[in-house]
Write a protein that holds these residues in place. Structure first.
Motif, mmCIF file in Angstrom:
data_model
loop_
_atom_site.group_PDB
_atom_site.id
_atom_site.type_symbol
_atom_site.label_atom_id
_atom_site.label_comp_id
_atom_site.label_asym_id
_atom_site.label_seq_id
_atom_site.Cartn_x
_atom_site.Cartn_y
_atom_site.Cartn_z
ATOM 1 N N ASP A 76 16.221 -129.982 26.293
ATOM 2 C CA ASP A 76 15.378 -130.230 27.460
ATOM 3 C C ASP A 76 13.932 -130.518 27.066
ATOM 4 O OD1 ASP A 76 15.123 -127.703 26.518
ATOM 5 O OD2 ASP A 76 15.246 -126.699 28.458
ATOM 6 N N VAL A 77 13.504 -129.949 25.939
ATOM 7 C CA VAL A 77 12.147 -130.214 25.476
ATOM 8 C C VAL A 77 12.005 -131.691 25.087
ATOM 9 C CG1 VAL A 77 10.447 -129.707 23.694
ATOM 10 C CG2 VAL A 77 11.800 -127.856 24.686
ATOM 11 N N HIS B 107 10.258 -138.190 28.970
ATOM 12 C CA HIS B 107 9.720 -138.532 30.283
ATOM 13 C C HIS B 107 8.212 -138.711 30.231
ATOM 14 C CE1 HIS B 107 12.997 -138.334 33.250
ATOM 15 N NE2 HIS B 107 13.608 -137.671 32.296
ATOM 16 N N GLY C 110 6.791 -122.047 24.312
ATOM 17 C CA GLY C 110 8.244 -122.062 24.351
ATOM 18 C C GLY C 110 8.872 -123.385 23.958
ATOM 19 N N SER D 71 12.969 -126.074 20.754
ATOM 20 C CA SER D 71 13.796 -124.987 21.256
ATOM 21 C C SER D 71 14.906 -125.444 22.183
ATOM 22 C CB SER D 71 12.922 -123.938 21.933
ATOM 23 O OG SER D 71 12.103 -124.522 22.894
ATOM 24 N N GLY D 72 15.079 -126.754 22.343
ATOM 25 C CA GLY D 72 16.193 -127.207 23.170
ATOM 26 C C GLY D 72 16.127 -128.690 23.464
ATOM 27 N N GLU E 190 13.833 -134.107 26.251
ATOM 28 C CA GLU E 190 13.878 -134.889 27.490
ATOM 29 C C GLU E 190 12.515 -134.914 28.160
ATOM 30 O OE1 GLU E 190 16.965 -133.893 30.325
ATOM 31 O OE2 GLU E 190 18.325 -133.509 28.636
ATOM 32 N N LEU E 191 11.886 -133.746 28.189
ATOM 33 C CA LEU E 191 10.557 -133.678 28.787
ATOM 34 C C LEU E 191 9.608 -134.627 28.060
ATOM 35 C CD1 LEU E 191 8.375 -132.403 30.570
ATOM 36 C CD2 LEU E 191 8.170 -130.576 28.892
ATOM 37 N N PHE E 192 9.659 -134.601 26.750
ATOM 38 C CA PHE E 192 8.802 -135.466 25.952
ATOM 39 C C PHE E 192 9.100 -136.935 26.250
ATOM 40 C CE2 PHE E 192 7.384 -136.543 21.348
ATOM 41 C CZ PHE E 192 6.168 -136.954 21.834
#
Lengths: 223, 223
Positions: free
Chosen positions: A84-85, A91, A65, A81-82, A87-89
DNA sequence: ACACTATTCAATTGATCTCTTGAATTAAAG
DNA sequence: CTTTAATTCAAGAGATCAATTGAATAGTGT
């Protein structure tokens, strides 16, 4: 033996995200995708992976996803896909930089390599530029570039450098220059480029010093 | 064959973090550690894994820099190595919840199971409580609890529930109650507990209805 | 219809991961 | 000093993963 099936299944699903991010090549692909939509073969060229391999990694990212794809003509375009992806990366990078000694060492070593700090002499640059073995970028504002620049130099003002990274060949060494020895533009450019994995160096001096050595300068008066 | 060694190495290091988070059991351990320092055997009991297996997973988490450990007496205590690790985990969950249909389905299904919404009849609860097959919690404020509560009920006011989760046995079903059918406390408590993987249900009605049925009530006047 | 390009699929090899089992440490307790 | 408890280490079976290779599919242009 385990606790609750719900919790167990849920964590296994979370793990799919981790699994997708458990491979350096996939993370590199994600980084390229962070800059915008890309086709499979563009990503294959950027990453240096085979097309088939790139395709498979992208499918893993899609199954987790993290990216989506659409078909346009004969190309398949992938994108994250967004937000937030990303941001996750970000972090993940942060945690790696803070808690993995290896990463700290790598970054330190790389930014402090001798050729990162030592400037390229003008004659050497001219020679390498003539042989096409180097990309020369002028990081001054467009106005200054137009009023005179090195032959073959591309103008990428420092503030725009980050957006134009994709136009640069990651395989080819880059030499940046600006106004002169007291100008930090080229210094910052080299730092940024090296952080992104490019092989970048600074020209010794700047355009004024180049002129002083009687080396060729391109002047664009008209247009 | 690849691009730059620096970049390549760097992404492989980032991937170590992803790899550490690529296993459901490790993520579950991280979640337990998010609540505080824990010993290996405590974690083994909480997760239902063997001690040796738990130990190995913890070592992988440690090698990725996500947790640290210290030895106290014969126990080794593990803890997450920083707030940023928890943030990373939170982002991972968020991405999973937003982009993985499986997760959305799991959570929906679980929160909407029949027994999540259907309350437990009073007589049934009394019977199960007598046999010790259920944990009964009273989620009203302490004051109300003291002025009368169900026999065997533990008082955990809703705002404090999250902090006291560790005191609850994850294996044992939980029944929550509050003031009555129009009180949302027990409803919210069940939602929270089920989200965390507990098997929670609501009591039909509340304490007033319980009294009406002439069932036993404990009253604490003194102290 | 034909060749061409971009992407995906399928099969294979070697490497890595998970979990189990049983033994090896290490610190406290008798 | 011996026993006990907590943790780690080491080795092995079965599963999963990464990369390569060659073939299959689907659009584009001639």
């Amino acid at each position: 033996m385990s606790t609750q099936p719900f919790k167990h299944d849920l964590f296994n699903q979370f793990a799919r995200i981790g699994k997708a991010m458990s491979n350096g090549n996939r993370l590199e692909l994600l980084e390229f995708l962070a800059q915008g939509e890309r086709s499979v073969d563009a990503l294959a060229r950027l990453s240096g992976l085979s097309v088939a391999n790139t395709s498979q990694h992208l499918q893993q990212l899609r199954q987790a996803g993290l990216v989506t794809s659409r078909k346009q003509g004969q190309k398949v375009l992938y994108r994250v896909s967004g937000e937030d992806v990303l941001e996750l990366f970000a972090h993940l990078r942060q945690v790696a930089e803070r808690h993995l000694a290896e990463v700290q060492r790598l970054v330190d070593d790389y930014l402090k390599t001798r050729d990162a700090l030592e400037p390229v002499p003008a004659e050497e640059l001219l020679q390498r530029a003539r042989e096409g073995r180097v990309t020369v970028i002028d990081v001054r504002p467009e106005e200054e570039y137009r009023s005179g620049h090195l032959p073959g130099a591309v103008n990428i003002p420092l503030p725009e450098l980050e957006q134009h990274l994709q136009a640069l060949d990651p395989q080819q060494p880059i030499v940046a220059y600006c106004r002169g020895p007291h100008c930090v533009l080229a210094f910052d450019a080299v730092k940024l480029l090296r952080n992104r994995g490019y092989r970048a160096q600074r020209l010794e001096g700047g355009l004024p010093e180049w002129r002083l050595e009687q080396l060729p300068v391109i002047e664009e008066d008209a247009t």
